[in-house]
Design a protein around this motif. Sequence first.
Motif, PDB file in Angstrom:
ATOM      1  N   VAL A  58     -29.724  -3.478  69.427  1.00  0.00           N
ATOM      2  CA  VAL A  58     -31.127  -3.887  68.362  1.00  0.00           C
ATOM      3  C   VAL A  58     -31.554  -2.357  68.430  1.00  0.00           C
ATOM      4  O   VAL A  58     -31.685  -1.642  67.396  1.00  0.00           O
ATOM      5  CB  VAL A  58     -32.178  -4.730  68.323  1.00  0.00           C
ATOM      6  CG1 VAL A  58     -33.178  -4.794  67.488  1.00  0.00           C
ATOM      7  CG2 VAL A  58     -31.681  -5.789  68.392  1.00  0.00           C
ATOM      8  N   GLU A  59     -31.438  -1.780  69.869  1.00  0.00           N
ATOM      9  CA  GLU A  59     -32.004  -0.420  69.919  1.00  0.00           C
ATOM     10  C   GLU A  59     -30.879  -0.007  69.638  1.00  0.00           C
ATOM     11  O   GLU A  59     -30.894   1.957  68.799  1.00  0.00           O
ATOM     12  CB  GLU A  59     -32.726  -0.415  71.629  1.00  0.00           C
ATOM     13  CG  GLU A  59     -33.583  -0.569  72.094  1.00  0.00           C
ATOM     14  CD  GLU A  59     -35.234  -0.453  71.273  1.00  0.00           C
ATOM     15  OE1 GLU A  59     -35.041   0.604  71.159  1.00  0.00           O
ATOM     16  OE2 GLU A  59     -35.192  -1.583  70.715  1.00  0.00           O
ATOM     17  N   ARG A 114     -31.196   0.319  65.195  1.00  0.00           N
ATOM     18  CA  ARG A 114     -32.560   1.230  65.572  1.00  0.00           C
ATOM     19  C   ARG A 114     -32.054   2.288  65.438  1.00  0.00           C
ATOM     20  O   ARG A 114     -32.826   3.539  64.417  1.00  0.00           O
ATOM     21  CB  ARG A 114     -34.182   0.709  66.355  1.00  0.00           C
ATOM     22  CG  ARG A 114     -35.268   1.829  66.186  1.00  0.00           C
ATOM     23  CD  ARG A 114     -35.935   1.642  67.305  1.00  0.00           C
ATOM     24  NE  ARG A 114     -36.193   0.183  67.921  1.00  0.00           N
ATOM     25  CZ  ARG A 114     -37.317  -0.722  67.767  1.00  0.00           C
ATOM     26  NH1 ARG A 114     -38.387  -0.906  66.401  1.00  0.00           N
ATOM     27  NH2 ARG A 114     -37.073  -1.897  67.721  1.00  0.00           N
ATOM     28  N   TYR A 115     -31.859   3.274  66.242  1.00  0.00           N
ATOM     29  CA  TYR A 115     -30.929   4.853  66.180  1.00  0.00           C
ATOM     30  C   TYR A 115     -30.902   5.433  65.486  1.00  0.00           C
ATOM     31  O   TYR A 115     -31.104   6.163  64.497  1.00  0.00           O
ATOM     32  CB  TYR A 115     -30.669   5.075  67.667  1.00  0.00           C
ATOM     33  CG  TYR A 115     -30.450   6.240  67.718  1.00  0.00           C
ATOM     34  CD1 TYR A 115     -31.306   6.961  67.950  1.00  0.00           C
ATOM     35  CD2 TYR A 115     -29.135   7.262  67.571  1.00  0.00           C
ATOM     36  CE1 TYR A 115     -31.025   8.481  68.380  1.00  0.00           C
ATOM     37  CE2 TYR A 115     -28.730   8.484  67.221  1.00  0.00           C
ATOM     38  CZ  TYR A 115     -29.682   8.665  67.869  1.00  0.00           C
ATOM     39  OH  TYR A 115     -29.673  10.775  68.241  1.00  0.00           O
ATOM     40  N   LYS A 147     -33.592   4.890  62.341  1.00  0.00           N
ATOM     41  CA  LYS A 147     -34.512   5.413  62.444  1.00  0.00           C
ATOM     42  C   LYS A 147     -34.339   7.438  61.984  1.00  0.00           C
ATOM     43  O   LYS A 147     -34.989   8.006  61.957  1.00  0.00           O
ATOM     44  CB  LYS A 147     -35.253   5.379  63.891  1.00  0.00           C
ATOM     45  CG  LYS A 147     -36.837   6.576  64.220  1.00  0.00           C
ATOM     46  CD  LYS A 147     -36.716   6.040  65.165  1.00  0.00           C
ATOM     47  CE  LYS A 147     -38.225   6.610  65.528  1.00  0.00           C
ATOM     48  NZ  LYS A 147     -38.777   6.909  67.232  1.00  0.00           N
ATOM     49  N   GLU A 168     -35.331  -8.699  63.422  1.00  0.00           N
ATOM     50  CA  GLU A 168     -35.445  -7.949  63.822  1.00  0.00           C
ATOM     51  C   GLU A 168     -34.734  -6.553  62.918  1.00  0.00           C
ATOM     52  O   GLU A 168     -35.583  -5.651  63.163  1.00  0.00           O
ATOM     53  CB  GLU A 168     -34.461  -7.711  65.476  1.00  0.00           C
ATOM     54  CG  GLU A 168     -35.598  -8.994  66.185  1.00  0.00           C
ATOM     55  CD  GLU A 168     -34.244  -8.808  67.996  1.00  0.00           C
ATOM     56  OE1 GLU A 168     -35.664  -7.540  68.576  1.00  0.00           O
ATOM     57  OE2 GLU A 168     -34.077  -9.432  68.245  1.00  0.00           O
ATOM     58  N   VAL A 169     -33.348  -7.104  63.078  1.00  0.00           N
ATOM     59  CA  VAL A 169     -33.407  -5.486  62.064  1.00  0.00           C
ATOM     60  C   VAL A 169     -34.713  -5.670  60.452  1.00  0.00           C
ATOM     61  O   VAL A 169     -34.262  -4.194  60.329  1.00  0.00           O
ATOM     62  CB  VAL A 169     -31.783  -5.754  61.160  1.00  0.00           C
ATOM     63  CG1 VAL A 169     -30.722  -5.024  60.678  1.00  0.00           C
ATOM     64  CG2 VAL A 169     -30.673  -5.906  62.501  1.00  0.00           C
ATOM     65  N   LEU A 201     -37.241  -3.318  61.098  1.00  0.00           N
ATOM     66  CA  LEU A 201     -36.628  -1.797  61.582  1.00  0.00           C
ATOM     67  C   LEU A 201     -36.880  -1.085  60.548  1.00  0.00           C
ATOM     68  O   LEU A 201     -36.709  -0.600  59.355  1.00  0.00           O
ATOM     69  CB  LEU A 201     -35.103  -1.921  62.271  1.00  0.00           C
ATOM     70  CG  LEU A 201     -34.821  -2.392  63.254  1.00  0.00           C
ATOM     71  CD1 LEU A 201     -33.215  -2.182  63.539  1.00  0.00           C
ATOM     72  CD2 LEU A 201     -35.305  -1.940  64.842  1.00  0.00           C
ATOM     73  N   ARG A 205     -37.093   2.721  58.048  1.00  0.00           N
ATOM     74  CA  ARG A 205     -35.464   3.339  58.403  1.00  0.00           C
ATOM     75  C   ARG A 205     -36.141   4.565  57.329  1.00  0.00           C
ATOM     76  O   ARG A 205     -36.359   5.144  56.761  1.00  0.00           O
ATOM     77  CB  ARG A 205     -34.232   2.411  57.131  1.00  0.00           C
ATOM     78  CG  ARG A 205     -34.034   0.786  56.935  1.00  0.00           C
ATOM     79  CD  ARG A 205     -33.275   0.792  56.092  1.00  0.00           C
ATOM     80  NE  ARG A 205     -33.096  -0.964  56.234  1.00  0.00           N
ATOM     81  CZ  ARG A 205     -33.305  -1.966  55.852  1.00  0.00           C
ATOM     82  NH1 ARG A 205     -31.886  -1.525  54.522  1.00  0.00           N
ATOM     83  NH2 ARG A 205     -32.801  -2.992  55.531  1.00  0.00           N
TER      84      ARG A 205
END
Length: 305
Positions: free
Chosen positions: A256-257, A260-261, A264, A289-290, A293, A295
């Motif tokens: 997930v991170e 996210r990277y 983001k 979770e997605v 996140l 964007r």
Amino acid sequence: MVGGKRKTKTCDKGSQRRWICQLPNVLISDILARVPTKFAVRTGVLSKTWINHWKSVRGLDLESFEFSDMDTFRCYDARQSIYMQDAGALTPLLEVEIDAPLLECLRTTVYLEKNFMIINLGCSTTLDIDMVFPDVTCTKPLICDTLTDIPRFRGLVTSSYILKNIFLHSEPGPLLQFRDLSRFHVKFSKSDLEMLPAILESCPKLQSLILELIKDPSYKKNREPKLMFSTVPPCLVSSLKVVELIRLIPKYEGEVELVRYFLKNSPILEKLRLDTYYTQKAMRNFLKEVVALPRCSSACEVIVL
């Protein structure tokens, strides 16, 4: 006849040949592209329609041990792809000369030395390169020769094994040979993810990234990769439009991170495709979770398979 055996309909050879001749050209090309080139050439005996059709298929599939010397084969005017399999220690090395300005993809497996020499290439060709025996250490001359050729390609498909050896034999910092790559497809194990920041830093013009996570038998279960991004790579800001994450292994903690990277830090990202496996319940949680996140790109489409 009641109770009698049902007769099986059979076609004579003439009917079979007529049926083969009536196949659409697109289907013939697809059939020939799926077999080694030596067999594709032999299909010319089937009918006049098939005689020269092998010349228009999207790829050539060649094995070095089928050519007795370096002068036996020169590849030219290939229009889509060439696949070369090097038998390595089993036979003398064959170096194929490639003069193919319309070539889309060169796929090769190498042993201890590079098995091709480039004369001429198009402006958007992809290099798909891997080792015949991944456990064999890459020689420095092989890596140096490969790095010399990479600037001539716009796409690169390779394994983490090749990349590890490239970084091993290169100076610290971004790889200048990767600066013109626009497409990158790499097969990683979990531990290899730690190379991702260096790869992104080395590809300032990258437009498409496919990251395929595969199983690594030597990987220690208790060790999770640590991705350290000290800065945002230039490609995320100015060029990267498509990212595809393919996971062929069980879930890892940082997934997930990683998603996210990219979301983001990519203001021009157009598509993020996640090809992962979850149980039904875990998939629902992952989707939540997605979706939550942040964007950087409002136009980014996230596709979860």
